[in-house]
Design an enzyme around this catalytic site. Structure first.
Site, mmCIF file in Angstrom:
data_model
loop_
_atom_site.group_PDB
_atom_site.id
_atom_site.type_symbol
_atom_site.label_atom_id
_atom_site.label_comp_id
_atom_site.label_asym_id
_atom_site.label_seq_id
_atom_site.Cartn_x
_atom_site.Cartn_y
_atom_site.Cartn_z
ATOM 1 N N GLN A 1 52.890 18.346 66.581
ATOM 2 C CA GLN A 1 53.832 18.169 65.197
ATOM 3 C C GLN A 1 53.134 17.979 64.266
ATOM 4 O OE1 GLN A 1 57.292 15.301 66.142
ATOM 5 N NE2 GLN A 1 56.854 15.724 68.112
HETATM 6 N N1 LIG Z 1 60.841 30.765 77.539
HETATM 7 C C1 LIG Z 1 59.703 29.868 77.610
HETATM 8 N N2 LIG Z 1 59.729 28.938 77.281
HETATM 9 C C2 LIG Z 1 58.564 27.907 77.437
HETATM 10 C C3 LIG Z 1 57.459 28.292 77.673
HETATM 11 N N3 LIG Z 1 56.604 27.572 77.655
HETATM 12 C C4 LIG Z 1 57.278 26.399 77.064
HETATM 13 N N4 LIG Z 1 58.529 26.787 76.815
HETATM 14 C C5 LIG Z 1 59.485 25.900 76.083
HETATM 15 O O1 LIG Z 1 58.981 25.631 74.975
HETATM 16 C C6 LIG Z 1 59.480 24.037 74.492
HETATM 17 C C7 LIG Z 1 58.162 23.314 74.185
HETATM 18 O O2 LIG Z 1 57.366 23.109 75.228
HETATM 19 P P1 LIG Z 1 56.124 21.929 75.277
HETATM 20 O O3 LIG Z 1 55.447 22.227 76.397
HETATM 21 O O4 LIG Z 1 56.975 20.672 74.933
HETATM 22 O O5 LIG Z 1 55.398 22.490 73.963
HETATM 23 P P2 LIG Z 1 54.098 21.638 73.390
HETATM 24 O O6 LIG Z 1 53.185 22.792 72.692
HETATM 25 O O7 LIG Z 1 53.839 20.603 74.238
HETATM 26 O O8 LIG Z 1 54.861 20.883 72.090
HETATM 27 P P3 LIG Z 1 54.463 19.450 71.370
HETATM 28 O O9 LIG Z 1 54.210 18.645 72.500
HETATM 29 O O10 LIG Z 1 55.484 19.006 70.306
HETATM 30 O O11 LIG Z 1 53.143 19.623 70.516
HETATM 31 C C8 LIG Z 1 60.036 23.581 75.866
HETATM 32 O O12 LIG Z 1 61.483 23.588 75.767
HETATM 33 C C9 LIG Z 1 59.564 24.442 76.971
HETATM 34 O O13 LIG Z 1 60.568 24.484 77.993
HETATM 35 C C10 LIG Z 1 57.431 29.594 78.110
HETATM 36 O O14 LIG Z 1 56.433 30.320 78.748
HETATM 37 N N5 LIG Z 1 58.713 30.546 78.195
#
Ligand SMILES: Nc1nc2c(ncn2[C@@H]2O[C@H](COP(=O)(O)OP(=O)(O)OP(=O)(O)O)[C@@H](O)[C@H]2O)c(=O)[nH]1
Ligand SMILES: [Mg+2]
Lengths: 201, 190
Positions: free
Chosen positions: B70
């Site tokens: 974020q």
């Molecule tokens: N369709 C799809 N959704 C995904 C994929 N990878 C992650 N998501 C979705 O994207 C959203 C964010 O995923 P996170 O893993 O929380 O992302 P992050 O990069 O860790 O985000 P921050 O912790 O805020 O930095 C979630 O709702 C996941 O389910 C993917 O390969 N395909």
């Protein structure tokens, strides 16, 4: 050492909890001292007693620090074996009991995860984790996190390969005799500690 | 599959390695790491700090640092640069609107002295989504070919299906293993 076995008889499964490397440098006296200290620890309310720092900043950090939950998994398939649930204040006051399926002892690798929050910023956050078997430290982990973001929630997951078959102890021998003690520090300042006694069921 | 399996294949030299996983919020960093451990990925919350995975195989310790992406957290990223052996940068391939923003963030990371010269893996994540850009289009859009000061690789993947994750991690682990193991190649042949 008081032992708290479960009443119900359980099927005995072979296994060990992580690598056992302790014992070699423990003289009788030291062992007794450790055990005494450990027992004292178990019998005292943790918060306050261990807040060694009079430094106001360190105290603020300690007050703003919370352990949210812990869990254990079979690291091969990610399957949850134990979850602490929300602890809140409870974890400061008493030893927690974790009832874990004895199957975890036959896992090739185990994951232990701890989730915590800090209101204050920290510059050199670190953790010391000791696994005790009947009060004797059999495994030690140190981890330097370094910087902690103010207002953050963080997690640390350790994935540990199980010991060789030959080094394994039975669930029955281990159950109720294993304690996981996790202490948190910012630099030299003690912040918090959690104690979990493990039962294999 | 998984990080453990990868570690088991490593040359057994006594050391520690640190991987840093960065990228915009919602790109899928945490989901990728959970999926690699075969954990449930249906209840992942935005990361409000860091998530660390410490894996230990023989004497080799691998620490994977996943930091929240974020905007309010990004200024803190640099607190976690020290001693990093490889950078994994995650992109939401379907988030075309923020492709420029993610390019800017990546560009800034590549300028960082503390991250200089270390291998870079870019995960072009969310390939399961229909509107996802292909890895080669992201590569073009972000001018990745201009990166000359380090080994880099872009890997199409989906944290949802698991596709591409293992390949990407294998590349990273091989790069850090080779960078640090010196005479490792002969051992492999033996
Ligand atoms: N369709 C799809 N959704 C995904 C994929 N990878 C992650 N998501 C979705 O994207 C959203 C964010 O995923 P996170 O893993 O929380 O992302 P992050 O990069 O860790 O985000 P921050 O912790 O805020 O930095 C979630 O709702 C996941 O389910 C993917 O390969 N395909
Ligand atoms: Mg995250």
């Amino acid at each position: 050492m008081e032992s708290k076995y479960d009443d119900d008889e359980e099927e005995v499964k072979s296994g060990d909890y992580g690598d056992s490397k302790g014992g070699d440098e423990d003289s009788e006296d030291e062992e007794a001292a450790v055990e005494r200290e450990f027992k004292a620890l178990l019998n005292t309310p943790l918060k306050g007693e261990l807040a060694v720092s009079k430094d106001p900043m360190a105290q603020r950090i300690a007050e703003g620090f919370t352990i949210n939950w812990m869990n254990m998994r079979d690291a091969e398939n990610g399957e949850m074996m134990w979850e602490s649930g929300e602890w809140g204040e409870k974890m400061w006051r008493k030893e927690l009991k974790a009832r874990i399926p004895a199957d975890i002892l036959s896992c090739r690798a185990v994951s232990r995860e701890i989730n915590f929050s800090s209101i204050e910023k920290m510059e050199s956050f670190k953790l010391e984790q000791r696994i005790f078997f009947q009060g004797v430290c059999i495994e030690e982990w140190f981890f330097d996190f370094g910087f902690v973001i103010p207002g953050s929630t963080n997690s640390w997951q350790q994935i540990i390969e199980a010991a060789e078959e030959s080094e394994m102890m039975t669930a029955e021998a281990l159950s109720g005799n294993i304690t996981i003690e996790t202490s948190f520090y910012d630099g030299d300042y003690f912040i918090a500690k959690s104690l979990v006694r493990v039962f294999y069921v | 599959m998984g990080l453990l399996t990868l570690l088991r294949k490593l040359k057994r030299n006594d050391r520690e390695a640190r991987l840093l996983v960065l990228g915009l919020d919602n790109s899928g960093k945490t989901t990728i790491l959970k999926k690699l451990s075969e954990e449930d990925i249906t209840h992942i919350m935005p990361t409000q700090g860091f998530n660390i995975k410490s894996l230990m195989q023989n004497e080799f310790k691998l620490n994977v640092w996943d930091i929240g992406g974020q905007k309010s957290i990004r200024p803190y990223w640099r607190n976690y640069f020290d001693q990093t052996d490889a950078l994994i940068y995650v992109i939401d391939s379907a988030d075309r609107r923020r492709m420029e923003e993610t390019g800017v963030e990546l560009g800034q990371l590549l300028e960082e002295d503390k991250l200089a010269g270390i291998p870079l893996l870019i995960f072009a994540n969310k390939q399961d989504l229909l509107n996802a850009l292909a890895a080669k289009d992201i590569s073009k859009g972000l001018n990745l070919h201009t990166i000359r000061d380090r080994m880099w690789n872009i890997q199409a993947c989906s944290a949802k299906t698991g596709e591409g994750l293992q390949e990407g991690m294998e590349w990273v682990v091989e790069k850090i293993d080779n960078t640090n193991a010196g005479a490792g190649e002969e051992e492999k042949a033996a």
